[in-house]
Scaffold this active site. Structure first.
Site, PDB file in Angstrom:
ATOM      1  N   GLU A 112      66.841   0.260 -17.505  1.00 23.27           N
ATOM      2  CA  GLU A 112      66.969  -0.945 -18.316  1.00 23.27           C
ATOM      3  C   GLU A 112      65.866  -1.975 -18.054  1.00 23.27           C
ATOM      4  OE1 GLU A 112      71.162   0.761 -18.171  1.00 23.27           O
ATOM      5  OE2 GLU A 112      69.404   0.664 -16.866  1.00 23.27           O
ATOM      6  N   GLU A 129      75.941   5.035 -14.900  1.00 23.25           N
ATOM      7  CA  GLU A 129      76.984   4.110 -14.456  1.00 23.25           C
ATOM      8  C   GLU A 129      78.364   4.761 -14.530  1.00 23.25           C
ATOM      9  OE1 GLU A 129      75.133  -0.238 -15.508  1.00 23.25           O
ATOM     10  OE2 GLU A 129      75.176   1.271 -17.091  1.00 23.25           O
TER      11      GLU A 129
END
Length: 250
Positions: A127, A107
């Site tokens: 995730e 990210e």
């Protein structure tokens, strides 16, 4: 844990995540130091480009799951502010990825303007395999970079991709010729970008990112306004295109 050095006569900088024992996992202190590094860069008037990198073995494996975290919402807000700061930073940014770039690490890389990866790098948002979703900007940044279909594949499968596949889908702009070469290639690209007009670079990035959120008509209006401002401010360099052609011919 975050080291900064200047390059290209102060027109570029290298910001290095240096927490190798934890694979550069994002702890509170590391985030504080990264913010402080950006503060220092913001005060450098000649800076055009900075490279965000990690160690030779790992860019960043994401959030530090071993450290104390009493307020998840506060950490997410903190990361969102950092991601937005990277996106809006006045200098062009290049993430140079060696090894793993996972979760929050990817990210951070996606918040940069460009991404370079070395052969052997693995980039992913795993995730979903923990029963959660990327919360540091991944669900919003990935579709803007690689499109919704590819982003959903990355997000829902949770499987990392290698450097070559990342380049094919547009997640990575350039793949280095050899392992360990991501930083060198990023600095090579930085040298080219440092020769470009800082005002024009900023306008290009602003136009592209604004256009992702607007209708075509409104996006064209943004483009026209930014272009007119450059001309009004005397930023046009008629010889610039000729110099670029000479550089490429060598």
């Amino acid at each position: 844990m975050v080291k900064t050095e200047l390059a290209l006569d102060g027109r570029a900088a290298i910001v290095r995540l240096a927490r190798p024992s934890a694979l550069n996992a994002l702890s509170g202190p590391l985030l504080n130091q990264l913010d402080a590094a950006l503060d220092r860069l913001a005060d450098l008037p000649e800076l055009r480009v900075f490279v965000l990198t990690g160690s030779e073995a790992c860019f960043c494996v994401g959030a530090d799951l071993k450290g104390p975290l009493t307020d998840v919402g506060a950490r997410v807000d903190r990361m969102h502010r950092l991601v937005e700061r990277l996106i809006q930073f006045r200098a062009i940014s290049i993430a140079a990825v060696e090894g793993w770039a996972l979760g929050g690490g990817l990210e951070l890389a996606m918040a940069c303007t460009f991404r370079v990866a070395a052969p052997g790098a693995r980039l992913g948002l795993p995730e979903i395999r923990l029963g959660v979703i990327p919360s540091y900007g991944g669900t919003q940044l990935a579709p803007r970079i690689i499109g919704a279909a590819r982003a959903l594949e990355l997000l829902c499968l949770g499987e990392p991709v290698d450097a070559e596949q990342a380049e094919r889908i547009g997640l990575v702009n350039w793949v280095a010729p050899e392992a360990g070469g991501a930083l060198a290639l990023a600095l090579d690209r930085a040298a080219v970008l440092a020769e470009r007009s800082a005002a024009a670079l900023g306008a290009v990035v602003q136009a592209v990112r604004a256009g992702q959120m607007l209708s075509l008509r409104d996006a064209l209006a943004v483009e026209a306004d930014l272009g007119a401002r450059l001309i009004a401010n005397g930023a046009v360099d008629p010889a610039g295109a000729f110099r670029s052609r000479k550089t490429r011919s060598r």
